[in-house]
Motif scaffolding. Sequence first.
Motif: not given
Lengths: 457, 175
Positions: B72, B74, B84, B87-91, B94-95
Amino acid sequence: MHRRFSLLRKPLIAGEKSLNDVTEDVARPLENKATPLWWAAFLVSATVLVIGVAAVTYEILTGIGTWGLNKSVGWAFDITNFVFWVGIGHAGTLISAILLLFRQRWRTSINRSAEAMTIFAVMCAGLFPLIHMGRPWNFFWIIPYPNFRGPLWVNFRSPLLWDFMAISTYFTISLVFWYIGLVPDLATLRDRTTSRIKGFFYRLFSLGWNGSCRNWSRYETTYLLLAALATPLVLSVHSIVSMDFATSVIPGWHSTIFPPYFVAGAVFSGFAMVLTLMIIARKVLSYEDYITIDHIEKMGKIILLTGGIVALSYLIEAFMAWYSGNQYERFVFANRAFGPYAWAFWLMIFCNVVVSQLFWIKKFRRNITLVFIASLFINVGMWFERFVIIVTSLHRDFLPSSWVMYKPTIIEIATLAGSFGLFFTLFLLFVRFVPFIAIGEVKGVLNYGKNTAEAHA
Amino acid sequence: MTTPYYLGIFENEADVLSATRKSREAGYAIHDVFTPYAVHGLDEAMGLKRNLLTWVCLGFALAGLLFAVWFQFWIGSINWPLNVGGRPFNSLPAYLPVMFELTVLVGGVGVVVVMLARNRLYPGKQEQLVDRAVTNDRFVIVLREEDASFDPKDVEQLWAQDGVVETREVKEATL
Protein backbone atom coordinates in the motif's frame (compact mmCIF):
# COMPACT_ATOMS: atom_id res chain seq x y z
CA MET A 1 -11.07 -43.12 36.37
CA HIS A 2 -10.13 -40.10 34.35
CA ARG A 3 -13.15 -38.03 33.42
CA ARG A 4 -13.17 -35.24 30.88
CA PHE A 5 -16.57 -33.75 31.44
CA SER A 6 -18.40 -32.64 34.52
CA LEU A 7 -21.28 -34.89 35.47
CA LEU A 8 -23.25 -31.88 36.59
CA ARG A 9 -23.92 -30.94 32.99
CA LYS A 10 -26.72 -32.31 30.91
CA PRO A 11 -25.77 -34.50 27.96
CA LEU A 12 -25.52 -32.51 24.73
CA ILE A 13 -26.80 -35.29 22.52
CA ALA A 14 -30.08 -36.92 23.49
CA GLY A 15 -30.75 -40.62 23.12
CA GLU A 16 -28.14 -43.22 23.98
CA LYS A 17 -26.12 -42.89 20.79
CA SER A 18 -23.15 -45.09 20.07
CA LEU A 19 -20.35 -43.95 17.79
CA ASN A 20 -21.76 -46.05 14.99
CA ASP A 21 -25.26 -44.58 15.53
CA VAL A 22 -23.86 -41.12 14.88
CA THR A 23 -22.30 -42.22 11.61
CA GLU A 24 -25.51 -43.97 10.55
CA ASP A 25 -27.73 -41.03 11.46
CA VAL A 26 -25.63 -38.46 9.65
CA ALA A 27 -25.06 -40.64 6.58
CA ARG A 28 -28.74 -41.55 6.22
CA PRO A 29 -29.94 -38.54 4.22
CA LEU A 30 -26.89 -38.82 1.95
CA GLU A 31 -27.38 -42.50 1.20
CA ASN A 32 -31.14 -42.69 0.87
CA LYS A 33 -33.07 -41.49 -2.16
CA ALA A 34 -34.23 -37.90 -2.03
CA THR A 35 -37.67 -37.58 -0.52
CA PRO A 36 -40.58 -36.00 -2.43
CA LEU A 37 -40.44 -33.16 0.08
CA TRP A 38 -36.82 -32.47 -0.84
CA TRP A 39 -37.66 -32.50 -4.54
CA ALA A 40 -40.57 -30.13 -4.01
CA ALA A 41 -38.41 -27.72 -2.02
CA PHE A 42 -35.61 -28.00 -4.55
CA LEU A 43 -37.88 -27.32 -7.53
CA VAL A 44 -39.41 -24.29 -5.85
CA SER A 45 -36.05 -22.76 -4.94
CA ALA A 46 -34.51 -23.58 -8.31
CA THR A 47 -37.47 -21.92 -10.05
CA VAL A 48 -37.10 -18.81 -7.92
CA LEU A 49 -33.39 -18.83 -8.71
CA VAL A 50 -34.14 -18.97 -12.43
CA ILE A 51 -36.48 -15.99 -12.06
CA GLY A 52 -33.65 -14.12 -10.34
CA VAL A 53 -31.20 -15.04 -13.07
CA ALA A 54 -33.66 -13.77 -15.69
CA ALA A 55 -34.09 -10.49 -13.81
CA VAL A 56 -30.35 -9.97 -13.47
CA THR A 57 -29.75 -10.84 -17.11
CA TYR A 58 -32.35 -8.30 -18.18
CA GLU A 59 -30.83 -5.71 -15.84
CA ILE A 60 -27.31 -6.25 -17.15
CA LEU A 61 -28.44 -6.13 -20.78
CA THR A 62 -30.50 -2.99 -20.24
CA GLY A 63 -28.76 -1.10 -17.45
CA ILE A 64 -29.19 0.04 -13.86
CA GLY A 65 -32.15 2.13 -15.07
CA THR A 66 -34.28 -0.97 -14.67
CA TRP A 67 -34.04 -0.38 -10.94
CA GLY A 68 -35.92 2.24 -8.97
CA LEU A 69 -32.77 4.20 -8.13
CA ASN A 70 -32.70 7.93 -8.86
CA LYS A 71 -30.41 10.92 -8.41
CA SER A 72 -31.06 11.17 -4.66
CA VAL A 73 -31.36 7.50 -3.79
CA GLY A 74 -28.30 5.96 -5.40
CA TRP A 75 -28.17 2.99 -3.09
CA ALA A 76 -31.28 1.15 -2.09
CA PHE A 77 -32.51 -2.38 -2.63
CA ASP A 78 -29.32 -4.04 -3.78
CA ILE A 79 -27.12 -2.65 -1.00
CA THR A 80 -29.84 -3.50 1.52
CA ASN A 81 -29.74 -7.07 0.26
CA PHE A 82 -25.97 -7.09 0.32
CA VAL A 83 -25.78 -6.00 3.96
CA PHE A 84 -28.61 -8.35 4.87
CA TRP A 85 -26.88 -11.40 3.39
CA VAL A 86 -23.45 -10.59 4.79
CA GLY A 87 -25.07 -10.24 8.18
CA ILE A 88 -26.73 -13.65 7.87
CA GLY A 89 -23.31 -15.15 7.34
CA HIS A 90 -22.00 -13.92 10.66
CA ALA A 91 -23.85 -16.42 12.80
CA GLY A 92 -22.08 -19.32 11.12
CA THR A 93 -18.64 -17.97 11.89
CA LEU A 94 -19.69 -17.04 15.40
CA ILE A 95 -20.83 -20.61 16.01
CA SER A 96 -17.81 -22.21 14.38
CA ALA A 97 -15.05 -19.90 15.61
CA ILE A 98 -16.07 -17.86 18.63
CA LEU A 99 -18.01 -20.63 20.36
CA LEU A 100 -15.05 -22.96 19.71
CA LEU A 101 -12.69 -20.57 21.45
CA PHE A 102 -15.13 -20.24 24.34
CA ARG A 103 -15.35 -24.04 24.50
CA GLN A 104 -19.10 -24.12 23.99
CA ARG A 105 -19.30 -27.78 23.10
CA TRP A 106 -22.95 -27.62 22.08
CA ARG A 107 -21.84 -25.96 18.87
CA THR A 108 -20.82 -29.35 17.44
CA SER A 109 -24.38 -30.23 16.41
CA ILE A 110 -24.95 -27.08 14.41
CA ASN A 111 -21.57 -25.78 13.30
CA ARG A 112 -21.40 -27.66 9.99
CA SER A 113 -24.76 -26.45 8.73
CA ALA A 114 -24.30 -22.95 10.12
CA GLU A 115 -20.96 -22.63 8.34
CA ALA A 116 -22.54 -23.85 5.12
CA MET A 117 -25.18 -21.18 5.61
CA THR A 118 -22.40 -18.61 6.02
CA ILE A 119 -20.76 -19.58 2.77
CA PHE A 120 -24.01 -19.52 0.80
CA ALA A 121 -25.07 -16.22 2.39
CA VAL A 122 -21.75 -14.59 1.51
CA MET A 123 -22.14 -15.86 -2.05
CA CYS A 124 -25.57 -14.22 -2.24
CA ALA A 125 -24.16 -11.04 -0.71
CA GLY A 126 -21.25 -10.82 -3.12
CA LEU A 127 -23.61 -10.86 -6.08
CA PHE A 128 -25.23 -7.54 -5.26
CA PRO A 129 -22.22 -5.19 -5.45
CA LEU A 130 -21.22 -7.11 -8.56
CA ILE A 131 -24.56 -6.48 -10.24
CA HIS A 132 -24.60 -2.91 -8.98
CA MET A 133 -21.40 -2.17 -10.87
CA GLY A 134 -23.50 -2.06 -14.01
CA ARG A 135 -20.62 -3.54 -15.97
CA PRO A 136 -19.91 -6.66 -13.94
CA TRP A 137 -17.54 -7.98 -16.61
CA ASN A 138 -15.05 -5.36 -15.41
CA PHE A 139 -15.31 -6.43 -11.77
CA PHE A 140 -11.66 -7.54 -11.68
CA TRP A 141 -10.60 -3.92 -11.88
CA ILE A 142 -11.06 -3.82 -8.11
CA ILE A 143 -8.22 -6.30 -7.67
CA PRO A 144 -4.87 -4.49 -7.31
CA TYR A 145 -2.76 -6.09 -10.01
CA PRO A 146 -0.17 -4.62 -12.40
CA ASN A 147 -2.09 -3.57 -15.49
CA PHE A 148 -1.81 -1.61 -18.70
CA ARG A 149 -4.09 1.17 -17.54
CA GLY A 150 -1.25 3.24 -16.09
CA PRO A 151 -0.60 1.04 -14.10
CA LEU A 152 -3.67 2.44 -12.44
CA TRP A 153 -4.06 1.09 -8.93
CA VAL A 154 -7.10 0.85 -6.74
CA ASN A 155 -7.68 3.49 -4.09
CA PHE A 156 -6.66 1.94 -0.78
CA ARG A 157 -8.40 4.75 1.09
CA SER A 158 -11.81 3.73 -0.20
CA PRO A 159 -14.06 1.77 2.16
CA LEU A 160 -15.53 0.06 -0.89
CA LEU A 161 -12.11 -1.47 -1.55
CA TRP A 162 -11.78 -2.45 2.12
CA ASP A 163 -15.14 -4.06 1.75
CA PHE A 164 -14.03 -6.07 -1.26
CA MET A 165 -10.93 -7.24 0.64
CA ALA A 166 -12.96 -8.04 3.75
CA ILE A 167 -15.66 -10.00 1.95
CA SER A 168 -13.25 -11.97 -0.20
CA THR A 169 -11.03 -12.81 2.80
CA TYR A 170 -14.09 -13.74 4.82
CA PHE A 171 -15.37 -16.01 2.08
CA THR A 172 -12.01 -17.69 1.57
CA ILE A 173 -11.34 -18.29 5.26
CA SER A 174 -14.91 -19.52 5.87
CA LEU A 175 -14.64 -21.91 2.95
CA VAL A 176 -11.26 -23.25 4.12
CA PHE A 177 -12.50 -23.58 7.70
CA TRP A 178 -15.60 -25.45 6.56
CA TYR A 179 -13.71 -27.74 4.24
CA ILE A 180 -11.00 -28.59 6.76
CA GLY A 181 -13.75 -29.49 9.21
CA LEU A 182 -15.29 -31.73 6.56
CA VAL A 183 -12.21 -33.80 5.73
CA PRO A 184 -12.51 -36.46 8.49
CA ASP A 185 -16.26 -36.78 7.87
CA LEU A 186 -15.73 -37.30 4.16
CA ALA A 187 -13.25 -40.03 5.08
CA THR A 188 -15.95 -41.67 7.21
CA LEU A 189 -18.35 -41.59 4.28
CA ARG A 190 -15.64 -42.82 1.90
CA ASP A 191 -15.09 -45.89 4.04
CA ARG A 192 -18.74 -46.87 4.07
CA THR A 193 -20.03 -45.98 0.63
CA THR A 194 -20.67 -48.71 -1.89
CA SER A 195 -21.20 -46.39 -4.83
CA ARG A 196 -18.24 -45.99 -7.17
CA ILE A 197 -19.08 -42.43 -8.15
CA LYS A 198 -19.59 -41.25 -4.58
CA GLY A 199 -16.49 -43.17 -3.53
CA PHE A 200 -14.47 -41.35 -6.17
CA PHE A 201 -15.56 -37.93 -4.95
CA TYR A 202 -15.23 -38.78 -1.28
CA ARG A 203 -11.72 -40.09 -1.93
CA LEU A 204 -10.83 -37.01 -3.93
CA PHE A 205 -11.94 -34.62 -1.20
CA SER A 206 -11.05 -36.62 1.93
CA LEU A 207 -7.36 -36.19 1.05
CA GLY A 208 -6.41 -39.72 2.14
CA TRP A 209 -7.41 -39.09 5.76
CA ASN A 210 -6.82 -42.19 7.88
CA GLY A 211 -7.51 -41.05 11.44
CA SER A 212 -3.89 -41.03 12.53
CA CYS A 213 -3.38 -39.35 15.88
CA ARG A 214 -0.36 -37.52 14.52
CA ASN A 215 -2.60 -36.06 11.85
CA TRP A 216 -5.35 -35.31 14.35
CA SER A 217 -2.94 -33.43 16.56
CA ARG A 218 -1.83 -31.07 13.77
CA TYR A 219 -5.35 -30.88 12.48
CA GLU A 220 -6.71 -29.76 15.83
CA THR A 221 -4.01 -27.09 16.16
CA THR A 222 -4.83 -25.77 12.70
CA TYR A 223 -8.53 -25.77 13.44
CA LEU A 224 -7.97 -23.76 16.59
CA LEU A 225 -5.71 -21.32 14.75
CA LEU A 226 -8.31 -20.83 12.05
CA ALA A 227 -10.89 -20.16 14.76
CA ALA A 228 -8.56 -17.62 16.35
CA LEU A 229 -8.12 -15.90 12.99
CA ALA A 230 -11.78 -16.05 12.07
CA THR A 231 -12.89 -14.48 15.34
CA PRO A 232 -11.48 -10.99 14.70
CA LEU A 233 -12.27 -11.51 11.01
CA VAL A 234 -15.99 -11.88 11.61
CA LEU A 235 -15.98 -8.76 13.76
CA SER A 236 -14.03 -6.90 11.10
CA VAL A 237 -16.23 -7.84 8.16
CA HIS A 238 -19.37 -6.15 9.32
CA SER A 239 -17.36 -3.29 10.82
CA ILE A 240 -15.96 -2.65 7.38
CA VAL A 241 -19.39 -3.03 5.80
CA SER A 242 -20.59 -0.38 8.23
CA MET A 243 -17.71 1.87 7.16
CA ASP A 244 -19.16 1.94 3.66
CA PHE A 245 -21.72 4.13 5.36
CA ALA A 246 -19.94 5.58 8.37
CA THR A 247 -17.03 7.10 6.46
CA SER A 248 -19.38 9.13 4.28
CA VAL A 249 -20.78 12.43 5.49
CA ILE A 250 -24.44 11.56 5.09
CA PRO A 251 -26.58 12.32 8.16
CA GLY A 252 -27.76 9.04 9.66
CA TRP A 253 -24.70 7.20 8.33
CA HIS A 254 -21.82 9.28 9.62
CA SER A 255 -21.65 7.76 13.07
CA THR A 256 -18.98 6.10 15.19
CA ILE A 257 -21.41 3.62 16.69
CA PHE A 258 -21.87 1.92 13.32
CA PRO A 259 -19.22 -0.86 13.54
CA PRO A 260 -20.35 -2.45 16.85
CA TYR A 261 -23.98 -1.75 15.98
CA PHE A 262 -23.64 -3.53 12.64
CA VAL A 263 -21.74 -6.48 14.11
CA ALA A 264 -24.37 -7.04 16.80
CA GLY A 265 -27.12 -6.72 14.20
CA ALA A 266 -25.35 -9.19 11.95
CA VAL A 267 -25.06 -11.82 14.65
CA PHE A 268 -28.67 -11.14 15.64
CA SER A 269 -30.00 -11.64 12.11
CA GLY A 270 -27.67 -14.57 11.50
CA PHE A 271 -28.91 -16.47 14.51
CA ALA A 272 -32.47 -15.83 13.43
CA MET A 273 -31.66 -17.44 10.09
CA VAL A 274 -29.83 -20.34 11.77
CA LEU A 275 -32.92 -20.94 13.92
CA THR A 276 -35.22 -20.79 10.90
CA LEU A 277 -33.11 -23.34 9.03
CA MET A 278 -32.35 -25.64 11.99
CA ILE A 279 -35.92 -25.85 13.20
CA ILE A 280 -36.97 -27.04 9.75
CA ALA A 281 -33.95 -29.29 9.23
CA ARG A 282 -34.09 -31.09 12.58
CA LYS A 283 -37.71 -31.98 11.89
CA VAL A 284 -37.30 -33.00 8.25
CA LEU A 285 -34.08 -34.95 8.78
CA SER A 286 -35.22 -36.22 12.23
CA TYR A 287 -32.18 -34.84 14.02
CA GLU A 288 -34.11 -33.98 17.18
CA ASP A 289 -31.58 -35.95 19.24
CA TYR A 290 -28.71 -33.88 17.92
CA ILE A 291 -30.24 -30.43 17.66
CA THR A 292 -32.15 -30.56 20.90
CA ILE A 293 -34.46 -28.09 22.53
CA ASP A 294 -31.46 -27.01 24.62
CA HIS A 295 -29.64 -25.98 21.47
CA ILE A 296 -32.62 -23.90 20.41
CA GLU A 297 -32.77 -22.31 23.84
CA LYS A 298 -29.09 -21.42 23.81
CA MET A 299 -29.42 -19.79 20.40
CA GLY A 300 -32.42 -17.93 21.77
CA LYS A 301 -30.21 -16.51 24.51
CA ILE A 302 -27.71 -15.25 21.94
CA ILE A 303 -30.60 -13.64 20.07
CA LEU A 304 -31.67 -11.97 23.28
CA LEU A 305 -28.17 -10.65 23.93
CA THR A 306 -27.52 -9.34 20.44
CA GLY A 307 -31.10 -8.10 20.13
CA GLY A 308 -30.48 -6.12 23.29
CA ILE A 309 -27.36 -4.57 21.81
CA VAL A 310 -29.30 -3.69 18.66
CA ALA A 311 -32.09 -2.08 20.67
CA LEU A 312 -29.55 -0.10 22.68
CA SER A 313 -27.89 1.04 19.47
CA TYR A 314 -31.20 2.33 18.09
CA LEU A 315 -31.65 4.27 21.29
CA ILE A 316 -28.14 5.70 21.33
CA GLU A 317 -28.35 6.65 17.66
CA ALA A 318 -31.53 8.58 18.27
CA PHE A 319 -30.13 10.18 21.42
CA MET A 320 -26.94 11.23 19.67
CA ALA A 321 -28.92 12.71 16.80
CA TRP A 322 -30.74 14.93 19.28
CA TYR A 323 -27.70 15.60 21.49
CA SER A 324 -25.46 16.54 18.56
CA GLY A 325 -27.62 19.59 17.93
CA ASN A 326 -27.05 19.06 14.21
CA GLN A 327 -30.25 19.97 12.42
CA TYR A 328 -29.67 17.56 9.51
CA GLU A 329 -28.97 14.68 11.87
CA ARG A 330 -32.09 15.52 13.89
CA PHE A 331 -34.16 15.80 10.74
CA VAL A 332 -33.06 12.40 9.43
CA PHE A 333 -34.12 10.68 12.64
CA ALA A 334 -37.43 12.50 12.81
CA ASN A 335 -37.98 11.63 9.18
CA ARG A 336 -37.18 7.97 9.85
CA ALA A 337 -39.69 7.70 12.67
CA PHE A 338 -42.45 9.96 11.37
CA GLY A 339 -41.74 10.53 7.68
CA PRO A 340 -43.09 8.65 4.65
CA TYR A 341 -41.08 5.54 5.51
CA ALA A 342 -42.27 5.47 9.14
CA TRP A 343 -44.03 2.16 8.46
CA ALA A 344 -40.68 0.53 7.66
CA PHE A 345 -39.10 2.06 10.76
CA TRP A 346 -41.82 0.86 13.11
CA LEU A 347 -41.88 -2.55 11.47
CA MET A 348 -38.16 -2.73 12.19
CA ILE A 349 -38.67 -1.65 15.82
CA PHE A 350 -41.44 -4.18 16.28
CA CYS A 351 -39.56 -7.11 14.75
CA ASN A 352 -36.15 -6.44 16.26
CA VAL A 353 -36.82 -4.79 19.58
CA VAL A 354 -40.24 -6.01 20.67
CA VAL A 355 -40.10 -9.57 19.36
CA SER A 356 -36.57 -10.23 20.64
CA GLN A 357 -37.62 -9.25 24.18
CA LEU A 358 -39.90 -12.31 24.26
CA PHE A 359 -36.74 -14.42 24.56
CA TRP A 360 -36.45 -13.35 28.20
CA ILE A 361 -39.16 -15.91 28.97
CA LYS A 362 -37.87 -19.44 29.35
CA LYS A 363 -41.19 -20.99 28.26
CA PHE A 364 -40.98 -18.98 25.06
CA ARG A 365 -37.38 -19.97 24.33
CA ARG A 366 -38.32 -23.63 24.70
CA ASN A 367 -41.42 -23.46 22.50
CA ILE A 368 -40.22 -24.43 19.05
CA THR A 369 -43.22 -23.08 17.14
CA LEU A 370 -42.99 -19.67 18.79
CA VAL A 371 -39.22 -19.49 18.35
CA PHE A 372 -39.65 -20.33 14.68
CA ILE A 373 -42.22 -17.57 14.19
CA ALA A 374 -40.03 -15.11 16.09
CA SER A 375 -37.03 -16.01 13.95
CA LEU A 376 -39.02 -15.18 10.82
CA PHE A 377 -40.00 -11.82 12.28
CA ILE A 378 -36.37 -11.04 13.08
CA ASN A 379 -35.26 -11.98 9.56
CA VAL A 380 -37.79 -9.54 8.17
CA GLY A 381 -36.95 -6.90 10.77
CA MET A 382 -33.25 -7.01 10.07
CA TRP A 383 -33.83 -6.69 6.35
CA PHE A 384 -35.91 -3.59 7.05
CA GLU A 385 -33.24 -2.22 9.38
CA ARG A 386 -30.84 -1.99 6.46
CA PHE A 387 -33.56 -0.60 4.21
CA VAL A 388 -34.38 2.10 6.75
CA ILE A 389 -30.73 3.03 7.29
CA ILE A 390 -30.01 3.26 3.59
CA VAL A 391 -33.13 4.73 2.04
CA THR A 392 -34.30 7.15 4.73
CA SER A 393 -30.86 8.73 4.94
CA LEU A 394 -30.84 9.40 1.22
CA HIS A 395 -34.32 10.14 0.00
CA ARG A 396 -34.59 13.52 1.76
CA ASP A 397 -31.14 15.04 1.49
CA PHE A 398 -29.83 18.55 2.18
CA LEU A 399 -31.84 20.26 -0.58
CA PRO A 400 -35.61 19.90 -0.34
CA SER A 401 -35.76 20.38 -4.11
CA SER A 402 -34.10 16.99 -4.59
CA TRP A 403 -36.36 15.13 -2.17
CA VAL A 404 -37.82 12.01 -3.74
CA MET A 405 -39.38 8.71 -2.83
CA TYR A 406 -37.86 5.38 -3.65
CA LYS A 407 -39.87 2.39 -4.81
CA PRO A 408 -38.33 -0.91 -5.88
CA THR A 409 -39.15 -2.12 -9.37
CA ILE A 410 -40.28 -5.63 -10.16
CA ILE A 411 -36.74 -6.37 -11.39
CA GLU A 412 -35.27 -5.52 -8.00
CA ILE A 413 -37.82 -7.63 -6.17
CA ALA A 414 -37.14 -10.53 -8.54
CA THR A 415 -33.41 -10.14 -7.87
CA LEU A 416 -33.97 -10.31 -4.11
CA ALA A 417 -36.19 -13.35 -4.57
CA GLY A 418 -33.53 -14.86 -6.80
CA SER A 419 -30.93 -14.50 -4.07
CA PHE A 420 -33.19 -16.44 -1.73
CA GLY A 421 -33.60 -19.01 -4.50
CA LEU A 422 -29.82 -19.31 -4.79
CA PHE A 423 -29.42 -19.60 -1.03
CA PHE A 424 -32.02 -22.32 -0.60
CA THR A 425 -30.95 -24.22 -3.72
CA LEU A 426 -27.40 -24.38 -2.41
CA PHE A 427 -28.59 -25.29 1.06
CA LEU A 428 -30.75 -28.12 -0.25
CA LEU A 429 -27.86 -29.47 -2.31
CA PHE A 430 -25.72 -29.28 0.82
CA VAL A 431 -28.27 -31.33 2.74
CA ARG A 432 -28.16 -34.04 0.06
CA PHE A 433 -24.43 -34.27 -0.59
CA VAL A 434 -22.54 -33.17 2.51
CA PRO A 435 -22.90 -34.48 6.08
CA PHE A 436 -25.23 -32.04 7.81
CA ILE A 437 -23.73 -32.64 11.24
CA ALA A 438 -20.00 -32.75 12.00
CA ILE A 439 -19.66 -36.49 12.65
CA GLY A 440 -16.17 -36.30 14.09
CA GLU A 441 -17.01 -33.47 16.43
CA VAL A 442 -20.29 -34.88 17.70
CA LYS A 443 -18.56 -38.17 18.50
CA GLY A 444 -16.19 -36.23 20.70
CA VAL A 445 -19.02 -34.90 22.88
CA LEU A 446 -21.13 -38.05 23.17
CA ASN A 447 -19.87 -38.70 26.68
CA TYR A 448 -20.61 -35.17 27.79
CA GLY A 449 -22.49 -35.30 31.08
CA LYS A 450 -22.54 -39.09 31.19
CA ASN A 451 -20.78 -41.28 33.69
CA THR A 452 -18.77 -43.31 31.23
CA ALA A 453 -16.58 -44.90 33.88
CA GLU A 454 -19.53 -46.49 35.62
CA ALA A 455 -21.32 -47.36 32.44
CA HIS A 456 -18.25 -49.16 31.30
CA ALA A 457 -17.47 -51.00 34.54
CA MET B 1 10.53 -51.10 5.79
CA THR B 2 10.06 -54.62 6.91
CA THR B 3 9.52 -53.95 10.60
CA PRO B 4 6.31 -55.78 11.45
CA TYR B 5 3.53 -53.89 13.18
CA TYR B 6 1.43 -55.15 16.04
CA LEU B 7 -1.96 -53.62 16.48
CA GLY B 8 -4.78 -53.68 18.98
CA ILE B 9 -8.35 -52.57 18.42
CA PHE B 10 -10.33 -50.83 21.18
CA GLU B 11 -13.91 -49.75 21.51
CA ASN B 12 -13.85 -46.44 23.32
CA GLU B 13 -11.68 -43.46 24.02
CA ALA B 14 -11.08 -44.11 27.74
CA ASP B 15 -9.67 -47.55 26.93
CA VAL B 16 -7.45 -46.39 24.15
CA LEU B 17 -6.12 -43.51 26.22
CA SER B 18 -5.23 -45.77 29.11
CA ALA B 19 -3.76 -48.51 26.89
CA THR B 20 -1.66 -45.99 24.98
CA ARG B 21 -0.27 -44.55 28.18
CA LYS B 22 0.56 -48.00 29.54
CA SER B 23 2.19 -49.12 26.30
CA ARG B 24 4.41 -46.09 26.28
CA GLU B 25 5.32 -46.50 29.93
CA ALA B 26 6.18 -50.14 29.26
CA GLY B 27 8.63 -48.91 26.64
CA TYR B 28 6.95 -50.03 23.42
CA ALA B 29 7.50 -48.02 20.26
CA ILE B 30 4.11 -46.55 19.43
CA HIS B 31 3.94 -46.11 15.68
CA ASP B 32 0.60 -44.33 15.72
CA VAL B 33 -2.89 -44.43 17.15
CA PHE B 34 -5.87 -44.23 14.81
CA THR B 35 -9.15 -42.78 16.07
CA PRO B 36 -12.48 -41.79 14.53
CA TYR B 37 -12.36 -38.38 16.20
CA ALA B 38 -9.81 -36.17 17.92
CA VAL B 39 -9.34 -37.76 21.34
CA HIS B 40 -8.09 -35.12 23.72
CA GLY B 41 -5.03 -36.09 25.69
CA LEU B 42 -4.06 -38.82 23.28
CA ASP B 43 -1.13 -36.88 21.90
CA GLU B 44 0.20 -36.55 25.43
CA ALA B 45 -0.41 -40.21 26.13
CA MET B 46 1.56 -41.05 22.99
CA GLY B 47 4.31 -38.66 24.00
CA LEU B 48 3.97 -36.50 20.90
CA LYS B 49 5.81 -33.21 20.99
CA ARG B 50 3.89 -29.99 20.61
CA ASN B 51 3.79 -29.10 16.95
CA LEU B 52 5.12 -25.85 15.59
CA LEU B 53 2.08 -24.91 13.53
CA THR B 54 1.30 -21.95 15.77
CA TRP B 55 4.65 -20.43 14.82
CA VAL B 56 4.12 -21.29 11.16
CA CYS B 57 0.82 -19.46 11.33
CA LEU B 58 2.44 -16.46 13.01
CA GLY B 59 5.10 -16.38 10.31
CA PHE B 60 2.58 -16.41 7.50
CA ALA B 61 0.42 -13.84 9.24
CA LEU B 62 3.37 -11.48 9.66
CA ALA B 63 4.34 -12.03 6.03
CA GLY B 64 0.81 -11.04 4.99
CA LEU B 65 0.91 -8.00 7.24
CA LEU B 66 4.28 -6.80 6.00
CA PHE B 67 3.30 -7.35 2.39
CA ALA B 68 0.15 -5.29 2.90
CA VAL B 69 2.09 -2.44 4.53
CA TRP B 70 4.74 -2.39 1.82
CA PHE B 71 2.29 -2.83 -1.06
CA GLN B 72 0.00 0.00 0.00
CA PHE B 73 2.85 2.38 0.75
CA TRP B 74 4.56 1.57 -2.53
CA ILE B 75 1.40 2.10 -4.55
CA GLY B 76 0.13 5.09 -2.61
CA SER B 77 3.37 7.02 -2.28
CA ILE B 78 5.79 5.84 -4.97
CA ASN B 79 4.26 4.10 -7.95
CA TRP B 80 1.09 6.15 -8.40
CA PRO B 81 0.63 8.88 -5.77
CA LEU B 82 -3.03 9.82 -5.90
CA ASN B 83 -4.25 13.01 -4.31
CA VAL B 84 -7.45 12.15 -2.47
CA GLY B 85 -8.85 15.29 -0.91
CA GLY B 86 -5.38 16.65 -0.16
CA ARG B 87 -4.60 13.95 2.37
CA PRO B 88 -1.05 12.68 2.84
CA PHE B 89 0.01 9.98 0.41
CA ASN B 90 1.20 7.59 3.10
CA SER B 91 -1.53 7.56 5.74
CA LEU B 92 -1.25 4.42 7.82
CA PRO B 93 -4.77 4.52 9.38
CA ALA B 94 -6.36 4.18 5.95
CA TYR B 95 -4.23 1.11 5.29
CA LEU B 96 -5.26 -0.73 8.45
CA PRO B 97 -8.27 -2.64 7.07
CA VAL B 98 -6.33 -4.14 4.18
CA MET B 99 -3.38 -4.88 6.47
CA PHE B 100 -5.68 -6.77 8.80
CA GLU B 101 -7.41 -8.71 6.03
CA LEU B 102 -4.16 -9.83 4.42
CA THR B 103 -2.76 -10.88 7.82
CA VAL B 104 -5.73 -13.16 8.36
CA LEU B 105 -5.88 -14.42 4.79
CA VAL B 106 -2.21 -15.30 4.42
CA GLY B 107 -1.94 -16.65 7.98
CA GLY B 108 -5.03 -18.85 7.63
CA VAL B 109 -4.40 -20.23 4.17
CA GLY B 110 -0.69 -20.68 4.90
CA VAL B 111 -1.16 -22.73 8.04
CA VAL B 112 -3.69 -24.98 6.31
CA VAL B 113 -1.35 -25.66 3.40
CA VAL B 114 1.52 -26.46 5.76
CA MET B 115 -0.70 -28.69 7.90
CA LEU B 116 -1.81 -30.68 4.85
CA ALA B 117 1.74 -30.98 3.55
CA ARG B 118 3.05 -32.04 6.93
CA ASN B 119 0.30 -34.66 7.25
CA ARG B 120 0.97 -35.74 3.67
CA LEU B 121 -2.65 -35.24 2.71
CA TYR B 122 -3.56 -34.26 -0.82
CA PRO B 123 -6.64 -34.53 -3.05
CA GLY B 124 -7.32 -37.99 -4.35
CA LYS B 125 -4.73 -39.70 -2.14
CA GLN B 126 -5.33 -43.43 -1.75
CA GLU B 127 -6.05 -43.88 1.96
CA GLN B 128 -3.89 -46.26 3.98
CA LEU B 129 -6.29 -47.57 6.55
CA VAL B 130 -5.23 -49.74 9.42
CA ASP B 131 -8.82 -50.92 9.73
CA ARG B 132 -11.95 -49.91 7.86
CA ALA B 133 -13.82 -49.17 11.09
CA VAL B 134 -11.27 -46.64 12.25
CA THR B 135 -13.19 -43.79 10.67
CA ASN B 136 -16.37 -45.02 12.29
CA ASP B 137 -16.19 -46.48 15.78
CA ARG B 138 -12.90 -48.26 16.43
CA PHE B 139 -9.65 -47.04 18.01
CA VAL B 140 -6.43 -48.76 16.96
CA ILE B 141 -3.00 -48.66 18.58
CA VAL B 142 -0.15 -49.64 16.26
CA LEU B 143 3.18 -50.68 17.76
CA ARG B 144 6.41 -51.24 15.87
CA GLU B 145 8.07 -54.54 16.69
CA GLU B 146 11.45 -52.96 16.77
CA ASP B 147 13.59 -55.20 18.93
CA ALA B 148 13.89 -58.94 19.26
CA SER B 149 12.50 -58.95 22.79
CA PHE B 150 9.05 -57.94 21.51
CA ASP B 151 6.58 -60.53 22.68
CA PRO B 152 2.99 -60.28 21.44
CA LYS B 153 1.78 -62.14 24.53
CA ASP B 154 3.03 -59.42 26.86
CA VAL B 155 1.35 -56.74 24.83
CA GLU B 156 -1.87 -58.66 24.69
CA GLN B 157 -1.83 -59.01 28.46
CA LEU B 158 -1.17 -55.32 28.90
CA TRP B 159 -3.97 -54.37 26.55
CA ALA B 160 -6.39 -56.88 28.02
CA GLN B 161 -6.56 -54.69 31.13
CA ASP B 162 -8.22 -52.05 28.98
CA GLY B 163 -10.53 -54.38 27.12
CA VAL B 164 -8.81 -54.79 23.78
CA VAL B 165 -11.22 -56.49 21.36
CA GLU B 166 -8.80 -57.72 18.76
CA THR B 167 -5.05 -57.90 18.25
CA ARG B 168 -3.15 -58.83 15.14
CA GLU B 169 0.24 -58.66 13.55
CA VAL B 170 0.79 -56.91 10.25
CA LYS B 171 3.92 -58.05 8.46
CA GLU B 172 4.27 -55.38 5.85
CA ALA B 173 2.34 -52.23 5.44
CA THR B 174 2.78 -48.53 4.78
CA LEU B 175 0.88 -46.87 7.54
